[in-house]
Design a protein around this motif. Structure first.
Motif, mmCIF file in Angstrom:
data_model
loop_
_atom_site.group_PDB
_atom_site.id
_atom_site.type_symbol
_atom_site.label_atom_id
_atom_site.label_comp_id
_atom_site.label_asym_id
_atom_site.label_seq_id
_atom_site.Cartn_x
_atom_site.Cartn_y
_atom_site.Cartn_z
ATOM 1 N N ILE A 1 0.847 -1.184 0.000
ATOM 2 C CA ILE A 1 0.000 0.000 0.000
ATOM 3 C C ILE A 1 0.887 1.241 0.000
ATOM 4 C CG2 ILE A 1 -1.735 1.320 1.278
ATOM 5 C CD1 ILE A 1 -2.709 -1.348 2.467
ATOM 6 N N ASP A 2 0.794 2.031 -1.049
ATOM 7 C CA ASP A 2 1.473 3.322 -1.125
ATOM 8 C C ASP A 2 2.974 3.228 -0.787
ATOM 9 O OD1 ASP A 2 1.650 6.044 -1.598
ATOM 10 O OD2 ASP A 2 0.999 6.610 0.416
ATOM 11 N N LYS B 1 4.262 8.500 7.374
ATOM 12 C CA LYS B 1 3.283 7.889 6.472
ATOM 13 C C LYS B 1 2.859 6.513 7.016
ATOM 14 C CE LYS B 1 4.354 6.533 2.140
ATOM 15 N NZ LYS B 1 4.710 6.555 0.723
ATOM 16 N N ALA B 2 3.800 5.780 7.584
ATOM 17 C CA ALA B 2 3.496 4.468 8.159
ATOM 18 C C ALA B 2 2.586 4.606 9.376
ATOM 19 C CB ALA B 2 4.781 3.733 8.532
ATOM 20 N N HIS B 3 2.864 5.605 10.217
ATOM 21 C CA HIS B 3 2.014 5.818 11.391
ATOM 22 C C HIS B 3 0.588 6.153 10.954
ATOM 23 C CE1 HIS B 3 1.192 6.706 15.617
ATOM 24 N NE2 HIS B 3 0.379 7.627 15.128
ATOM 25 N N GLU B 4 0.458 6.967 9.938
ATOM 26 C CA GLU B 4 -0.874 7.315 9.425
ATOM 27 C C GLU B 4 -1.586 6.086 8.862
ATOM 28 O OE1 GLU B 4 0.021 10.490 6.686
ATOM 29 O OE2 GLU B 4 0.621 11.829 8.323
ATOM 30 N N LEU B 5 -0.835 5.200 8.200
ATOM 31 C CA LEU B 5 -1.443 3.978 7.674
ATOM 32 C C LEU B 5 -1.907 3.073 8.813
ATOM 33 C CD1 LEU B 5 -2.269 2.169 5.338
ATOM 34 C CD2 LEU B 5 0.085 1.281 5.283
ATOM 35 N N ILE B 6 -1.126 2.975 9.878
ATOM 36 C CA ILE B 6 -1.555 2.181 11.038
ATOM 37 C C ILE B 6 -2.884 2.717 11.550
ATOM 38 C CG2 ILE B 6 -1.064 1.638 13.464
ATOM 39 C CD1 ILE B 6 1.914 1.458 12.666
ATOM 40 N N ASP B 7 -2.985 4.033 11.702
ATOM 41 C CA ASP B 7 -4.240 4.629 12.175
ATOM 42 C C ASP B 7 -5.407 4.305 11.238
ATOM 43 O OD1 ASP B 7 -3.116 5.710 14.464
ATOM 44 O OD2 ASP B 7 -2.838 7.709 13.592
ATOM 45 N N LEU B 8 -5.170 4.382 9.931
ATOM 46 C CA LEU B 8 -6.237 4.066 8.970
ATOM 47 C C LEU B 8 -6.670 2.604 9.087
ATOM 48 C CD1 LEU B 8 -4.959 5.977 5.806
ATOM 49 C CD2 LEU B 8 -7.005 6.510 7.163
ATOM 50 N N ILE B 9 -5.705 1.705 9.205
ATOM 51 C CA ILE B 9 -6.026 0.285 9.345
ATOM 52 C C ILE B 9 -6.834 0.051 10.613
ATOM 53 C CG2 ILE B 9 -5.040 -1.998 9.813
ATOM 54 C CD1 ILE B 9 -2.724 -1.185 7.876
ATOM 55 N N LEU B 10 -6.354 0.592 11.721
ATOM 56 C CA LEU B 10 -7.038 0.378 13.018
ATOM 57 C C LEU B 10 -8.440 0.973 13.009
ATOM 58 C CD1 LEU B 10 -4.076 0.955 15.489
ATOM 59 C CD2 LEU B 10 -5.035 -1.229 14.706
ATOM 60 N N ASN B 11 -8.608 2.127 12.383
ATOM 61 C CA ASN B 11 -9.938 2.742 12.330
ATOM 62 C C ASN B 11 -10.926 1.973 11.461
ATOM 63 O OD1 ASN B 11 -9.691 4.956 14.111
ATOM 64 N ND2 ASN B 11 -8.500 6.064 12.596
ATOM 65 N N SER B 12 -10.428 1.164 10.543
ATOM 66 C CA SER B 12 -11.340 0.398 9.669
ATOM 67 C C SER B 12 -11.412 -1.083 10.046
ATOM 68 C CB SER B 12 -10.934 0.554 8.208
ATOM 69 O OG SER B 12 -9.731 -0.119 7.950
ATOM 70 N N MET C 1 -10.207 0.556 20.786
ATOM 71 C CA MET C 1 -10.880 1.044 19.586
ATOM 72 C C MET C 1 -11.948 0.035 19.182
ATOM 73 S SD MET C 1 -7.619 2.284 17.340
ATOM 74 C CE MET C 1 -8.665 3.129 16.156
ATOM 75 N N ASN C 2 -12.945 0.519 18.457
ATOM 76 C CA ASN C 2 -13.974 -0.359 17.889
ATOM 77 C C ASN C 2 -14.285 -1.487 18.866
ATOM 78 O OD1 ASN C 2 -13.770 1.417 15.733
ATOM 79 N ND2 ASN C 2 -12.346 0.109 14.625
ATOM 80 N N ASN C 3 -13.890 -2.723 18.562
ATOM 81 C CA ASN C 3 -14.138 -3.834 19.490
ATOM 82 C C ASN C 3 -12.838 -4.579 19.801
ATOM 83 O OD1 ASN C 3 -13.906 -5.006 16.956
ATOM 84 N ND2 ASN C 3 -15.696 -6.341 17.189
ATOM 85 N N PHE C 4 -11.760 -3.799 20.053
ATOM 86 C CA PHE C 4 -10.473 -4.401 20.364
ATOM 87 C C PHE C 4 -9.584 -3.433 21.133
ATOM 88 C CE2 PHE C 4 -10.134 -2.504 16.107
ATOM 89 C CZ PHE C 4 -9.015 -1.697 16.238
ATOM 90 N N GLU C 5 -8.482 -3.987 21.646
ATOM 91 C CA GLU C 5 -7.405 -3.210 22.253
ATOM 92 C C GLU C 5 -6.174 -3.373 21.389
ATOM 93 O OE1 GLU C 5 -6.838 -2.320 26.880
ATOM 94 O OE2 GLU C 5 -6.607 -4.419 26.334
ATOM 95 N N VAL C 6 -5.333 -2.337 21.337
ATOM 96 C CA VAL C 6 -4.152 -2.390 20.489
ATOM 97 C C VAL C 6 -2.961 -1.747 21.187
ATOM 98 C CG1 VAL C 6 -4.788 -0.244 19.281
ATOM 99 C CG2 VAL C 6 -3.215 -1.863 18.196
ATOM 100 N N LEU C 7 -1.809 -2.335 20.978
ATOM 101 C CA LEU C 7 -0.525 -1.760 21.365
ATOM 102 C C LEU C 7 0.195 -1.393 20.070
ATOM 103 C CD1 LEU C 7 2.017 -1.155 23.103
ATOM 104 C CD2 LEU C 7 2.536 -3.608 22.981
ATOM 105 N N VAL C 8 0.525 -0.122 19.913
ATOM 106 C CA VAL C 8 1.303 0.343 18.765
ATOM 107 C C VAL C 8 2.667 0.729 19.311
ATOM 108 C CG1 VAL C 8 1.459 2.045 16.907
ATOM 109 C CG2 VAL C 8 -0.788 1.249 17.672
ATOM 110 N N THR D 1 2.577 -5.411 11.013
ATOM 111 C CA THR D 1 3.830 -4.687 10.823
ATOM 112 C C THR D 1 3.764 -3.935 9.503
ATOM 113 O OG1 THR D 1 5.019 -6.463 11.974
ATOM 114 C CG2 THR D 1 6.349 -4.884 10.736
ATOM 115 N N ILE D 2 4.201 -2.690 9.542
ATOM 116 C CA ILE D 2 4.346 -1.884 8.330
ATOM 117 C C ILE D 2 5.842 -1.742 8.091
ATOM 118 C CG2 ILE D 2 3.823 0.295 7.175
ATOM 119 C CD1 ILE D 2 1.278 -1.097 8.181
ATOM 120 N N TYR D 3 6.311 -2.214 6.950
ATOM 121 C CA TYR D 3 7.714 -2.039 6.566
ATOM 122 C C TYR D 3 7.779 -0.857 5.619
ATOM 123 C CZ TYR D 3 8.405 -6.690 8.503
ATOM 124 O OH TYR D 3 8.456 -7.765 9.344
#
Length: 186
Positions: A73-74, A170-181, A127-134, A160-162
């Motif tokens: 992705i991107d 950009k990777a941090h923003e992608l993590i947020d997008l993934i977690l939000n969806s 978030m949503n219906n889970f917990e996350v450690l970033v 993991t985002i490589y």
């Protein structure tokens, strides 16, 4: 008979692998994520090639060491390793966070060296219906990690985002997008 078995061996040898690793499930078995549809996955072979584009010295030295499912992705390689907690027990996220945090180096008579600690990002959130450690190093690493566990305690997903170091934000923003969806199935 020999022709048929030869064809089966040929097909097996050249089969495309989209999911690999012990007890790894497709993300779609556990959750829904608009950004990571099964139809957009890349093969493990392609993922290994992409990994080498963004990380000149990856930990994984060959395609057989790649685990999970993969998306490109991107200009970033996304890996997701989904497992049932029946085969991979639920984690204490606070304990994992403390274990992963870099140490501050103290040398008698000097100012504490906070170099690694100052470059480290870590947060636990619901978030949503889970917990996350970033958690990840902001500038010192080509990868950014997150560990997600559904509230029902049935699944955990290690993501993991490589990315090239200069694309860390950009990777941090992608993590947020993934977690939000991301939503685990009920």
């Amino acid at each position: 008979m020999h022709i048929i078995s030869g064809l089966a061996i040929f097909q097996t040898a050249y089969a495309q692998t989209y999911l690999q690793g012990t007890n790894v499930l497709p993300l779609s078995d556990a959750a829904h994520c608009d950004l990571l549809p099964s139809s957009n996955r890349i093969t493990a072979d392609d993922a290994f090639l992409k990994l080498n584009q963004v990380d000149p010295e990856p930990v994984q030295k060959n395609v057989n060491e790649m685990v999970g499912e993969f998306w490109w992705i991107d200009g970033m390689l996304v890996t997701m390793v989904t497992r049932s907690t029946s085969t991979s027990p639920k984690e204490n996220l606070r304990g994992v966070q403390q274990t992963l945090a870099p140490e501050i180096i103290y040398v008698t008579g000097t100012t504490p060296d906070r170099t690694l600690a100052n470059d480290y990002f870590s947060e636990i959130k619901s978030m949503n219906n889970f917990e996350v450690l970033v958690d990840y190093f902001k500038t010192r690493s080509n990868y950014k990690s997150f560990l997600v566990q559904d509230n029902k305690g049935k699944f955990k997903v290690m993501g993991t985002i490589y990315v090239k170091k200069q694309d860390a934000q950009k990777a941090h923003e992608l993590i947020d997008l993934i977690l939000n969806s991301l939503y685990f199935k009920q």
